[in-house]
Design an enzyme around this catalytic site. Structure first.
Site, PDB file in Angstrom:
ATOM      1  N   CYS B  77      -5.592   5.134   6.587  1.00  0.00           N
ATOM      2  CA  CYS B  77      -4.589   3.327   7.145  1.00  0.00           C
ATOM      3  C   CYS B  77      -4.773   3.328   8.694  1.00  0.00           C
ATOM      4  O   CYS B  77      -5.927   3.163   8.110  1.00  0.00           O
ATOM      5  CB  CYS B  77      -2.967   3.988   7.092  1.00  0.00           C
ATOM      6  N   HIS B 176      -2.378   5.069   1.221  1.00  0.00           N
ATOM      7  CA  HIS B 176      -1.646   6.269   1.902  1.00  0.00           C
ATOM      8  C   HIS B 176      -2.247   8.046   0.888  1.00  0.00           C
ATOM      9  O   HIS B 176      -1.296   8.095   0.084  1.00  0.00           O
ATOM     10  CB  HIS B 176      -0.442   6.283   2.516  1.00  0.00           C
ATOM     11  N   GLU B 178      -1.747  10.839   1.295  1.00  0.00           N
ATOM     12  CA  GLU B 178      -0.142  12.030   0.981  1.00  0.00           C
ATOM     13  C   GLU B 178       0.640  11.064   0.293  1.00  0.00           C
ATOM     14  O   GLU B 178       1.813  11.843   0.190  1.00  0.00           O
ATOM     15  CB  GLU B 178      -0.301  12.333   2.529  1.00  0.00           C
TER      16      GLU B 178
END
Lengths: 251, 194
Positions: B77, B176, B178
């Site tokens: 990011c 992202h 994650e």
């Protein structure tokens, strides 16, 4: 291509989900983490956890919950319910929440939206607006839709956007729980008026309602609770249906 | 496998640590030079604003460290944007690993670009197992331009932009991983296996 988002909402009290769920595969129907994981596996695009605990210990139990969810769930989640200041937001974001949502506190103290957006960025500040039509005019309501305010919904939505909100979660109290479809008209108005995403909430009863809110309602995301909890509409079927109907949906 | 997650004034690093934990990697949040240098992999996460982040990195000389590492490095990011040359966000000179400029999305559509979007034009071992119907989760207002020398996947919002970049040991991703469900886990696993 950016997709339309499907968001199940989980109500929690003292760290437990409160609205009944009938997932047979759940070992513990009251565990918000396990339920969230199942929704994530089923294809939910995000989750919203709404805390309705009303005790002084509230923040601590909420931070504990956020920590447990963040450890397990691999999609974004928003947490809301009684958040009022920058310190609340900081504790929840540090615990692993992706976004927070504020409602009554923003009405009470609009500057809180500016402060939160400046400190953490607009992308993680969702302003929830409960709206109800009174004699043809849409007014903002607080306290779970029970308390009317003098604020008109469109003007309030514009104001919080200018103050730095990153998304609006719009719940129509006229449609909530009725299962007759979302409030497409005001959702479309806000979506056209504002340069930030609108999450529509309240009124989902059939798969067609989601299609309508994404087309006529111009919503960026749609949120629902009981129809998912009671498996009236399984998320995989809903997403399949919307895809066949030509909407951009994450597979 | 020791993974150093660079500690600086960026938001939402906890989710990256949890994702590493889920994948069985031993990740630690650190700004210590020696720890970062001797770790097997380095992750440069981030959410926040470019100029404040660059100021913080420079004050602690982390900018020099980041540009001098040899092991596989992954910017996420804001981490991707800081690895570029320059960002329009407060006219910020960034780390310059990628000679690419970071621009703000025009106001033709809603900004930030929030939600799930698919990866296209994939070309890297980092993306093994994925296709152009693999979706990742984005939250950003600024994007890195496409440069065929370094762009290993694009996404489309108003126009194409760099979804992932690669140069030598440096990898970076705008979305992202994650928070991107199985697709994100595939990318992170591929990175850990580099």
């Amino acid at each position: 291509m950016l997709t339309k988002r499907i968001i199940p909402c989980l109500d929690v009290m003292n760290g437990r989900t409160v609205k009944g769920v009938n997932f047979v595969q759940l070992r513990d129907a009251g565990d918000p983490v396990e339920l969230g994981s199942i929704y994530a596996q089923e294809g939910a695009d995000e989750l919203v956890y709404l805390d309705i605990t009303a005790t002084v210990e509230k923040r601590k139990t909420l931070v504990d919950l956020v920590t447990r969810v963040a450890k397990t769930v691999n999609i974004p989640f928003t947490v809301g319910g009684g958040i009022s200041n920058v310190d609340d937001v900081k504790a929840l974001l540090n615990a692993g929440a992706d976004k927070i949502s504020i409602n009554s506190a923003a009405v009470k103290n609009p500057k809180a939206v500016d402060e939160m957006a400046r400190e953490f960025g607009s992308q993680c500040i969702v302003v929830a607006i409960d709206t109800k039509n009174i004699d043809g005019i849409d007014f903002v309501h607080t306290h779970g839709g029970r308390k009317p305010t003098v604020l008109q919904t469109r003007e309030w939505a514009k104001e919080v956007t200018d103050r730095g909100a990153g998304e609006i979660l719009l719940t129509s109290m006229d449609h909530d729980g009725v299962k007759n479809g979302f409030a497409n008209e005001i959702t479309a108005d806000l979506s056209s008026l504002l340069a930030i995403p609108i999450i529509a909430s309240g009124g989902a009863g059939k798969m067609e309602h989601f299609k309508e809110v994404f087309t006529a309602g111009k919503a960026d995301a749609a949120l629902a609770a009981s129809i998912f909890h009671f498996k009236e509409i399984p998320i995989p079927e809903l997403k399949k249906y919307l895809e066949i109907e030509g909407l951009s949906i994450r597979k | 496998m020791d993974v150093a997650v660079i500690k600086y004034n960026a938001g939402n690093v906890q989710s990256v640590l949890y994702a590493m934990e889920r994948l069985g990697a031993n990740a630690m949040l650190t700004d210590d030079w020696e720890t970062i240098k001797k770790s097997d992999k380095v992750i440069f996460p981030g959410q926040g604003e470019a100029s404040t982040a660059m100021k913080y990195l420079k004050e602690r000389k982390l900018d020099q460290l980041i540009s001098s590492l040899d092991q596989p490095f992954f910017g996420i990011c804001l981490g991707l944007q800081l690895l570029c040359e320059h960002s329009e966000e407060y006219d910020t000179t960034c780390l310059g690993v990628f000679p690419i400029r970071v621009k703000k999305f025009p106001p033709n559509e809603k900004v930030p670009h929030i939600g799930w979007n698919n990866l296209q034009q994939l070309k890297s071992p980092l993306l093994e197992g994925l296709t152009d119907s693999s979706y990742v989760y984005y939250v950003h207002s600024y994007y890195a331009e496409v440069d065929p020398r370094y762009t290993i996947a694009t996404s489309h919002y108003m126009h194409d932009f760099s979804a992932l970049l690669h140069k030598d040991n440096y990898y970076a991703m705008q979305a992202h991983p994650e928070k991107s469900s199985e697709v994100g886990e595939t990318i992170l696993t591929n990175f850990l296996n580099l």
